[in-house]
Design an enzyme around this catalytic site. Sequence first.
Site, short mmCIF file in Angstrom:
data_model
loop_
_atom_site.label_atom_id
_atom_site.label_comp_id
_atom_site.label_asym_id
_atom_site.label_seq_id
_atom_site.Cartn_x
_atom_site.Cartn_y
_atom_site.Cartn_z
N SER A 181 5.50 1.39 7.80
CA SER A 181 5.01 0.23 7.05
C SER A 181 6.09 -0.27 6.08
CB SER A 181 3.76 0.60 6.25
OG SER A 181 2.60 0.48 7.05
N ASP B 91 -0.56 -7.49 1.32
CA ASP B 91 0.03 -6.15 1.41
C ASP B 91 1.55 -6.19 1.29
OD1 ASP B 91 -0.26 -3.38 1.50
OD2 ASP B 91 0.23 -3.30 3.63
N HIS C 72 0.82 -1.22 0.00
CA HIS C 72 0.00 0.00 0.00
C HIS C 72 0.85 1.27 0.00
CE1 HIS C 72 0.65 0.12 4.43
NE2 HIS C 72 0.36 1.40 4.31
#
Lengths: 308, 213
Positions: A159, A84, A54
Site C-alpha cells: 500500500s 486514503d 492507513h
Amino acid sequence: MPASSSGGPLAALSDDLAAAVDTVGRSVVAIHARRRIPASGVVWQPGVIVAAHHTIQRDDDINVTLHDGTTTTATLAGRDPSTDLAVLRLVSGAAAPAAAAADGAPRVGQLVLALGRPGTTVTASLGIVSAVGGEWRTWQGGTIDRFIRLDLDVYDGFSGGPLVDAGGRVVGINTSGLARATALTVPASTVGRVAGQLLERGHVARGWLGLATQPVRLPPPLQRGLGTEADGGLVIVNVEPDSPADRGGVLIGDILLALDDVSVRDPGDVLAALGGDRIGKAITLHVARGGRAERVSVTVGERPRAGR
Amino acid sequence: MPGAESPVPRCAESALHASFGVETALAEVAERLGRVTVQVRAGGRSAGAGVVWLRSGIVITNAHVAAGPRAEVVLPDGRALTAVVAARDPRRDLALLSVTAEDLEPALRVDARGLRAGELVVALGHPLGVAYAAALGMVHRAPTGARGPAGWLHADIRLAPGNSGGPLADVAGRVVGINAMIVGGLGIAVPTHLVEAFVREFEAATRGGARAA
C-alpha cells in the site's frame, strides 16, 4: 545489457518490465510509521512523498528508507482519510520523483506492475488492468477521478506503492484501504490534486452541513401533497448543535428532497454536493416539513477534522 | 538500449505488436522445462516435482518431497525409476536423488543472484496432481544475502502443492531456482547458487568417501 537484442520478444518484454521496475523503483521508498512491516511510498515531487494514509499510524517519528538504502526522517504534511492518501516531506536526503503517466484512462487488459518497498529492496508484481470506470466516491466521501480495478496479486506492505505501466510511468497509487478484500488504484490525477491541497493546507477541506440522514420512501398521498414526482428522500435523523444546518433552521424529522434543485435519494448524494469549493456559500435545502414543501437556506461550513 | 530515441514504452508495445512471438516463446520455455522436469513420488503422498541436474543421473528436489531413503522418479517419457536419496538438507529444503538412466537431459541453469525484480519467470510442476502444468510470474524480489527462505528467490507466481521441487526458470528457459514453498501467496524458490553448492558438497563427500575406501 538488455537481452532484447538476442532473446526474442519474450526476453524483450521481460527486460522492459525489469527496466520499468528499476526506473520507477528509484522513486519508491519504504515508510516506517507502523508496527510490523513497513509500507511503501512514492517520491511525487522533489522532497515530497505520497503514501497510503492507513499505513501512517503515527504523526511523528516517521522514517523513510530511500532506494539507495539510506534511511532519513520525514514529517507529515497532511493526510486525507477520504482518499486514503498522506503526504510526507523529507527532512533530508534526495530522491528523484517518478514520472506520471499521461492523463487518460488505462485500458482494460493493459499490463501493469505494482511496486513496493516493504524493507530495503524493491518488490514487483505483474498483472493487468481488469476494469476501468468513471469518477466514484469512497465510503468516507472522497472523490476518486477514475475507478481502476486490478487483476494482480498484492502482498504485505505494498500500500502506498505505485501502479506502473510497461513504459515505467506511474498510473496511480495502490492501496488496500479503500475497499474490502481488494486492491484499488488511486489515479495519478487524484493523487496530484489531493497532494496539492495537503501541501498547501495540511488537509483536504470538505463542505459540511451537520446532518445525519436516512433514506425514506414518500407515500403517494405525501407525493401529491408536495407536488413532487420523487418517491423517496432523506429523513433528517440528527442535526448537530450549532452546525450550519442547525443555524439554518433544519429540524429533525424534515425530509430532504433536493439540494439546490438536485434531488437526493442516498446520503452519498449529500456528500457529492459538498465539495470544498462550496464552503462559505449558501445552499438551498428543499424539505418536506409537516406535509408541506419548504425551502431552508444554509451556509455550507467546513467539515471539522477528526481528533481536533 | 538507445534510450533517447527509442523510449522504453515503444519497445514494450512493439514486443507485443510486432508478432505473436511472446506466447510462442512462452510455450518453448515450458517445453524446454518439460524435458528436464520429473515427477517424484515418495511414500503414499501426492507427487512432487524434480529437476534433472546432471547427465550422470542426479535429480534435485525438495527435502520435504523426498523424506525417506528412496523415491520413485517418473521421467518425462514415462519411465519410472527407483531413486536413492543420496543427500538431504532440510535447512536448504534440498534433496539429491540418484537414478540409473541414460540419455538424461540436464537443466540449463543460471545464477539467480543476477535476476532483477520485474523479470518474467516460468514455473513447471504438478500442482494439485496436474502433471506438467506451467505458470507465468514475475521476480518479486531477487535473492538477498539473508539466511533461510527470507533470503531466497521470491516470485509473484501462482504455485500449489505439487510444484515443490520443480523448476522456476527465466524467459530463456534457464533454471533460476527450485520451488520450495508458498508464503503469504508468494512463491519461494531455493536459488540456483545454493543448489550448486549443495551438489558440490555431495560430490566432494562422495569423492572423499571413495578415496577413504
